[in-house]
Design a protein around this motif. Structure first.
Motif, short mmCIF file in Angstrom:
data_model
loop_
_atom_site.label_atom_id
_atom_site.label_comp_id
_atom_site.label_asym_id
_atom_site.label_seq_id
_atom_site.Cartn_x
_atom_site.Cartn_y
_atom_site.Cartn_z
N LEU A 1 5.02 -5.49 -14.93
CA LEU A 1 5.07 -6.03 -16.29
C LEU A 1 4.05 -5.39 -17.21
O LEU A 1 4.06 -5.64 -18.41
CB LEU A 1 4.87 -7.55 -16.25
N SER A 2 3.15 -4.57 -16.66
CA SER A 2 2.16 -3.88 -17.47
C SER A 2 1.74 -2.61 -16.74
O SER A 2 1.97 -2.46 -15.55
CB SER A 2 0.94 -4.76 -17.74
N THR A 3 1.08 -1.73 -17.46
CA THR A 3 0.59 -0.51 -16.84
C THR A 3 -0.48 -0.82 -15.80
O THR A 3 -0.57 -0.16 -14.76
CB THR A 3 0.07 0.48 -17.91
N THR A 4 -1.27 -1.86 -16.05
CA THR A 4 -2.29 -2.27 -15.09
C THR A 4 -1.64 -2.74 -13.78
O THR A 4 -2.10 -2.39 -12.70
CB THR A 4 -3.16 -3.40 -15.67
N GLU A 5 -0.57 -3.49 -13.90
CA GLU A 5 0.12 -3.96 -12.70
C GLU A 5 0.74 -2.80 -11.93
O GLU A 5 0.70 -2.76 -10.70
CB GLU A 5 1.20 -4.97 -13.08
N ALA A 6 1.30 -1.82 -12.64
CA ALA A 6 1.87 -0.64 -11.98
C ALA A 6 0.78 0.14 -11.24
O ALA A 6 0.97 0.57 -10.09
CB ALA A 6 2.55 0.26 -13.00
N GLU A 7 -0.38 0.30 -11.88
CA GLU A 7 -1.49 1.01 -11.23
C GLU A 7 -2.01 0.22 -10.04
O GLU A 7 -2.37 0.79 -9.01
CB GLU A 7 -2.62 1.25 -12.24
N TYR A 8 -2.04 -1.10 -10.15
CA TYR A 8 -2.51 -1.95 -9.05
C TYR A 8 -1.58 -1.83 -7.84
O TYR A 8 -2.03 -1.71 -6.70
CB TYR A 8 -2.61 -3.40 -9.51
N MET A 9 -0.27 -1.85 -8.08
CA MET A 9 0.69 -1.69 -6.98
C MET A 9 0.57 -0.31 -6.34
O MET A 9 0.67 -0.17 -5.12
CB MET A 9 2.12 -1.94 -7.47
N ALA A 10 0.32 0.70 -7.17
CA ALA A 10 0.13 2.06 -6.63
C ALA A 10 -1.13 2.11 -5.78
O ALA A 10 -1.14 2.70 -4.70
CB ALA A 10 0.05 3.06 -7.78
N LEU A 11 -2.18 1.50 -6.26
CA LEU A 11 -3.44 1.48 -5.51
C LEU A 11 -3.26 0.75 -4.18
O LEU A 11 -3.81 1.18 -3.16
CB LEU A 11 -4.54 0.81 -6.34
N SER A 12 -2.49 -0.31 -4.18
CA SER A 12 -2.22 -1.03 -2.95
C SER A 12 -1.53 -0.13 -1.92
O SER A 12 -1.88 -0.12 -0.74
CB SER A 12 -1.35 -2.25 -3.25
N GLU A 13 -0.54 0.66 -2.37
CA GLU A 13 0.14 1.59 -1.46
C GLU A 13 -0.84 2.65 -0.94
O GLU A 13 -0.82 3.02 0.23
CB GLU A 13 1.32 2.26 -2.16
N GLY A 14 -1.69 3.14 -1.84
CA GLY A 14 -2.68 4.14 -1.43
C GLY A 14 -3.69 3.60 -0.44
O GLY A 14 -4.05 4.29 0.53
N VAL A 15 -4.13 2.38 -0.63
CA VAL A 15 -5.09 1.76 0.30
C VAL A 15 -4.45 1.54 1.67
O VAL A 15 -5.08 1.78 2.70
CB VAL A 15 -5.64 0.46 -0.29
N LYS A 16 -3.18 1.12 1.68
CA LYS A 16 -2.49 0.95 2.97
C LYS A 16 -2.44 2.26 3.72
O LYS A 16 -2.66 2.31 4.94
CB LYS A 16 -1.08 0.38 2.76
N GLU A 17 -2.17 3.34 3.02
CA GLU A 17 -2.13 4.66 3.66
C GLU A 17 -3.52 5.09 4.13
O GLU A 17 -3.67 5.67 5.20
CB GLU A 17 -1.55 5.69 2.71
N ALA A 18 -4.54 4.80 3.33
CA ALA A 18 -5.91 5.16 3.70
C ALA A 18 -6.34 4.41 4.96
O ALA A 18 -6.99 4.98 5.84
CB ALA A 18 -6.87 4.85 2.55
N ILE A 19 -6.00 3.13 5.06
CA ILE A 19 -6.34 2.36 6.23
C ILE A 19 -5.64 2.89 7.46
O ILE A 19 -6.20 2.99 8.54
CB ILE A 19 -6.03 0.86 6.01
N TYR A 20 -4.39 3.27 7.29
CA TYR A 20 -3.62 3.83 8.40
C TYR A 20 -4.26 5.11 8.91
O TYR A 20 -4.41 5.38 10.05
CB TYR A 20 -2.18 4.10 7.97
#
Length: 157
Positions: A138-157
């Protein structure tokens, strides 16, 4: 395509592809899916620079047209001009470094955003991805937050 003219980018700036509602018999004979399968293999194994273009073109596997075929051939023209590029890993003491980005609502069909990330180790990429987000931001901040979540999941893996 062996004699094609190389281009500097895998996607023409400002290109907006839309789903084709009806395909002609001539368009159905285009080897679009076969080409996309080969490009997907390249983008996931050795060419992170074409990941976005291939991910974007992959949305049109069942509804492609001549403009999609032209866009896919542009990726081949880009590969022709960058055939000497490769993944290079050098002795380096830098820690694992990651970059994440998103574009807000760029898909005109469903208004979902794209996420992309890349992780570098010893100067070369070790993990990368580009894909459409699962939900509508719903906002650019939310899009960036979801992207960061995907990136963090990959970093943890």
């Amino acid at each position: 395509m062996s004699e094609c003219k190389p281009v500097a980018t895998p996607v023409e700036p400002g290109t907006k592809l839309i789903k084709k509602q009806r395909q002609s018999n001539e368009e159905l004979r285009l080897p679009y899916r076969e080409l996309l399968g080969s490009l997907t293999y390249l983008s996931t194994t050795t060419r992170p620079d074409i990941s976005f273009a291939v991910s974007h073109l992959g949305q049109f596997n069942n509804c492609y047209g001549e403009d999609h075929w032209t866009a896919a051939k542009r990726v081949l023209r880009y590969l022709k001009g960058t055939v000497d590029l490769g993944l290079v890993y050098e002795p380096d003491s830098d820690p694992l470094t990651g970059f994440v980005d998103a574009d807000w609502g760029s898909c005109t069909e469903d208004r979902r955003s794209f996420t992309g990330y890349i992780f570098l180790l010893n100067g070369g990429p070790v993990s990368w991805d580009s894909r459409k987000q699962r939900t509508v931001a719903l906002s650019t901040t939310e899009a960036e937050y979801m992207a960061l979540s995907e990136g963090v999941k990959e970093a943890i893996y």
